[in-house]
Design a protein around this motif. Structure first.
Motif, PDB file in Angstrom:
ATOM      1  N   ASP A   1      59.682 -64.454 -33.581  1.00 54.12           N
ATOM      2  CA  ASP A   1      60.117 -63.507 -34.612  1.00 54.12           C
ATOM      3  C   ASP A   1      61.426 -62.810 -34.239  1.00 54.12           C
ATOM      4  OD1 ASP A   1      59.098 -61.999 -32.545  1.00 54.12           O
ATOM      5  OD2 ASP A   1      57.993 -60.604 -33.830  1.00 54.12           O
TER       6      ASP A   1
ATOM      7  N   ASN B   1      65.812 -65.946 -35.873  1.00 51.99           N
ATOM      8  CA  ASN B   1      64.833 -66.782 -36.559  1.00 51.99           C
ATOM      9  C   ASN B   1      64.459 -66.214 -37.930  1.00 51.99           C
ATOM     10  OD1 ASN B   1      64.841 -68.412 -34.311  1.00 51.99           O
ATOM     11  ND2 ASN B   1      62.899 -67.676 -33.499  1.00 51.99           N
ATOM     12  N   ILE B   2      64.340 -64.896 -38.007  1.00 46.61           N
ATOM     13  CA  ILE B   2      64.045 -64.268 -39.299  1.00 46.61           C
ATOM     14  C   ILE B   2      65.193 -64.497 -40.279  1.00 46.61           C
ATOM     15  CG2 ILE B   2      63.703 -62.048 -40.474  1.00 46.61           C
ATOM     16  CD1 ILE B   2      62.181 -61.114 -37.956  1.00 46.61           C
ATOM     17  N   ASP B   3      66.426 -64.358 -39.789  1.00 39.64           N
ATOM     18  CA  ASP B   3      67.589 -64.618 -40.645  1.00 39.64           C
ATOM     19  C   ASP B   3      67.572 -66.059 -41.161  1.00 39.64           C
ATOM     20  OD1 ASP B   3      68.519 -62.059 -40.331  1.00 39.64           O
ATOM     21  OD2 ASP B   3      70.063 -62.568 -38.846  1.00 39.64           O
TER      22      ASP B   3
ATOM     23  N   ASN C   1      64.858 -66.404 -43.807  1.00 37.06           N
ATOM     24  CA  ASN C   1      65.270 -65.685 -45.018  1.00 37.06           C
ATOM     25  C   ASN C   1      66.267 -66.517 -45.812  1.00 37.06           C
ATOM     26  OD1 ASN C   1      63.734 -63.313 -44.889  1.00 37.06           O
ATOM     27  ND2 ASN C   1      65.212 -62.277 -43.551  1.00 37.06           N
TER      28      ASN C   1
ATOM     29  N   ALA D   1      55.973 -68.874 -45.041  1.00 39.72           N
ATOM     30  CA  ALA D   1      57.191 -68.073 -44.929  1.00 39.72           C
ATOM     31  C   ALA D   1      58.119 -68.270 -46.113  1.00 39.72           C
ATOM     32  CB  ALA D   1      57.921 -68.402 -43.631  1.00 39.72           C
TER      33      ALA D   1
ATOM     34  N   ASN E   1      56.843 -63.770 -47.020  1.00 41.37           N
ATOM     35  CA  ASN E   1      57.755 -62.901 -46.279  1.00 41.37           C
ATOM     36  C   ASN E   1      58.012 -63.527 -44.913  1.00 41.37           C
ATOM     37  OD1 ASN E   1      58.832 -60.838 -44.563  1.00 41.37           O
ATOM     38  ND2 ASN E   1      58.063 -59.275 -45.963  1.00 41.37           N
ATOM     39  N   PRO E   2      59.201 -64.101 -44.692  1.00 38.56           N
ATOM     40  CA  PRO E   2      59.469 -64.757 -43.416  1.00 38.56           C
ATOM     41  C   PRO E   2      59.217 -63.866 -42.204  1.00 38.56           C
ATOM     42  CG  PRO E   2      61.163 -65.351 -44.992  1.00 38.56           C
ATOM     43  CD  PRO E   2      60.313 -64.298 -45.648  1.00 38.56           C
ATOM     44  N   ALA E   3      59.610 -62.597 -42.274  1.00 39.60           N
ATOM     45  CA  ALA E   3      59.436 -61.709 -41.119  1.00 39.60           C
ATOM     46  C   ALA E   3      57.962 -61.551 -40.769  1.00 39.60           C
ATOM     47  CB  ALA E   3      60.071 -60.348 -41.394  1.00 39.60           C
TER      48      ALA E   3
ATOM     49  N   LEU F   1      56.573 -64.998 -39.307  1.00 35.90           N
ATOM     50  CA  LEU F   1      57.058 -65.225 -37.955  1.00 35.90           C
ATOM     51  C   LEU F   1      56.451 -64.242 -36.964  1.00 35.90           C
ATOM     52  CD1 LEU F   1      60.816 -66.058 -38.665  1.00 35.90           C
ATOM     53  CD2 LEU F   1      58.980 -67.658 -38.135  1.00 35.90           C
TER      54      LEU F   1
END
Length: 406
Positions: free
Chosen positions: A208, A212-214, A217, A381, A387-389, A392
């Motif tokens: 996370d 990786n979140i970017d 997203n 995700a 929600n990807p965040a 992750l």
């Protein structure tokens, strides 16, 4: 084959004779090119030169081979050697010979450096890389030519190309297989292209991370939510289905390994291959995959195992296996030959990526359970309302717990 093998390492026909048991995975796609045939040829040649040593090889499908070896080990009947998908669990239990225990210095030195490193636990090599592969972005040349497009080098270019392809009626402008078959591979390819990965620079899980979140997203906002990944939800699309769709001419772009070349060519699809686009330019890291050979200590025979594996890893035999199954050689000597050989020209782009490749964290005994979690949940995700965040973070929690339990 369903019977559990026993009597590993029993003596053979004469005094001092040794029979080494090897369980190996099948890389063939039919009886005609079964890996059993490869091993039978290799063993015949080895035994003709080494009296007193017999090699008994049993080949299982990839669906069964890891489980088969585990059953034998759990029953106290470990084979002398196993060629399977992971080694770390056996190494951490102290069941394996190290490379130093068996192999000649020249064989050890010939392994591609990043593959040898991936075979280490706490600085000691137990996993011997046996087969390797990297990934490239495949694109349909006909679709691109008709749309006046050039292969993308950045994420934004990839999205722009996908938008044009969608407008022209392409079913899967970009095929994003995040289904349970091999989601961990597609995920890693994208994480690396965004400057991240499953682990951080010191080898700790960082699923996370901000990078990786970017990345996820962007995937959700700029590809999936805009309908550029096809009529099948990424979490329901498996790699085999994506490859088959590419071979039908329904896919504009997707990540693929060398076997896709043959699948597409057989269906008459004209394709090109380029390195994975990155956030701001061509990705600095490619995804690499390796399968592993290991030797169990239970039956002894380190010397005989080492001599046989020195033969297995000779330039001639590594080249023969790699060419038979469209895989990349794991040794520098074979790679040097393949990089300049006319007959190997099709694999050259993949071979060029190997020094830039990063492998799964296979030195972690927790990786197997983490990979299962990624396969099961990563599609969430990019799903509607996903929600990807959050996804992750959940996977990072799973990875941390798995790592601590090991």
């Amino acid at each position: 084959m369903t019977a559990v093998l026993g009597g590993c390492g029993l003596t053979g026909g004469g005094p001092g004779d040794v029979t080494l048991k090897l369980i190996a995975a099948d890389y063939g796609d039919s009886a005609a090119n079964s890996s059993q045939k490869y091993w039978d040829r290799l063993v015949r040649e080895y035994e003709s030169r080494h009296s007193g040593v017999k090699i008994d090889v049993t080949v299982y499908s990839w669906n069964d081979v890891d489980r088969k070896v585990k059953e034998l080990v759990d029953a106290g009947e470990a084979p002398d050697m196993a060629q399977i998908g992971a080694y770390a669990d056996y190494a951490n239990k102290g069941l394996l010979y190290s490379a130093d225990d068996m192999l000649s210095i020249s064989t050890q030195a010939d392994f591609a450096s990043q593959l040898a490193t991936a075979g280490q636990v706490k600085g000691v090599q137990y996993g011997l890389p046996f087969a390797a592969s990297t990934r490239l972005l495949f694109y349909n040349k006909t679709l691109f030519k008709n749309a006046g497009l050039t292969p993308p080098k950045t994420w934004n270019e990839l999205a722009a190309d996908a938008k044009v392809l969608k407008a022209r009626g392409v079913k899967f402008p970009y095929a994003l297989p995040l289904g349970p078959e091999e989601a961990q591979a597609e995920t890693m390819q994208w994480l690396l292209s965004g400057g991240g990965g499953y682990t951080d620079t010191v080898g700790t899980y960082g699923i996370d991370s901000a990078q990786n979140i970017d990345t996820f997203n962007w995937l959700k906002d700029d590809l999936v939510d805009k309908g550029l990944t096809g009529p099948v939800a990424p979490g329901s699309l498996n790699r085999a289905s994506a490859f088959a769709a590419f071979a039908r001419g329904e896919v504009g772009m997707l990540n693929g390994h060398p076997s896709l070349m043959k699948i597409a060519a057989q269906k008459g699809v004209k394709f090109g291959m380029v390195p994975m686009p990155g956030k701001d330019g061509v990705s600095k890291n490619a995804m690499g995959v390796a399968d592993w050979m290991m030797a169990f200590k239970k039956n002894g025979h380190a010397e005989q195992i080492g001599k046989f594996l020195d033969f297995v890893y000779s330039e001639k035999n590594v080249l023969a296996f790699s060419r038979e199954y469209d895989l990349l050689p794991v040794t520098t000597s074979a790679s040097d030959v393949m990089s300049t050989g006319r007959q190997d020209a099709a694999l050259a782009p993949f071979l060029k990526q190997l020094p830039l490749s990063e492998l799964y964290p296979v030195d972690k005994t927790s990786w197997a359970s983490v990979a299962v979690a990624v396969k099961k949940h990563i599609g969430n995700a990019v799903a509607p309302g996903g929600n990807p965040a959050v996804t992750l973070a959940q996977l990072e929690s799973t990875a941390s717990m798995a790592e601590n339990s090991h």
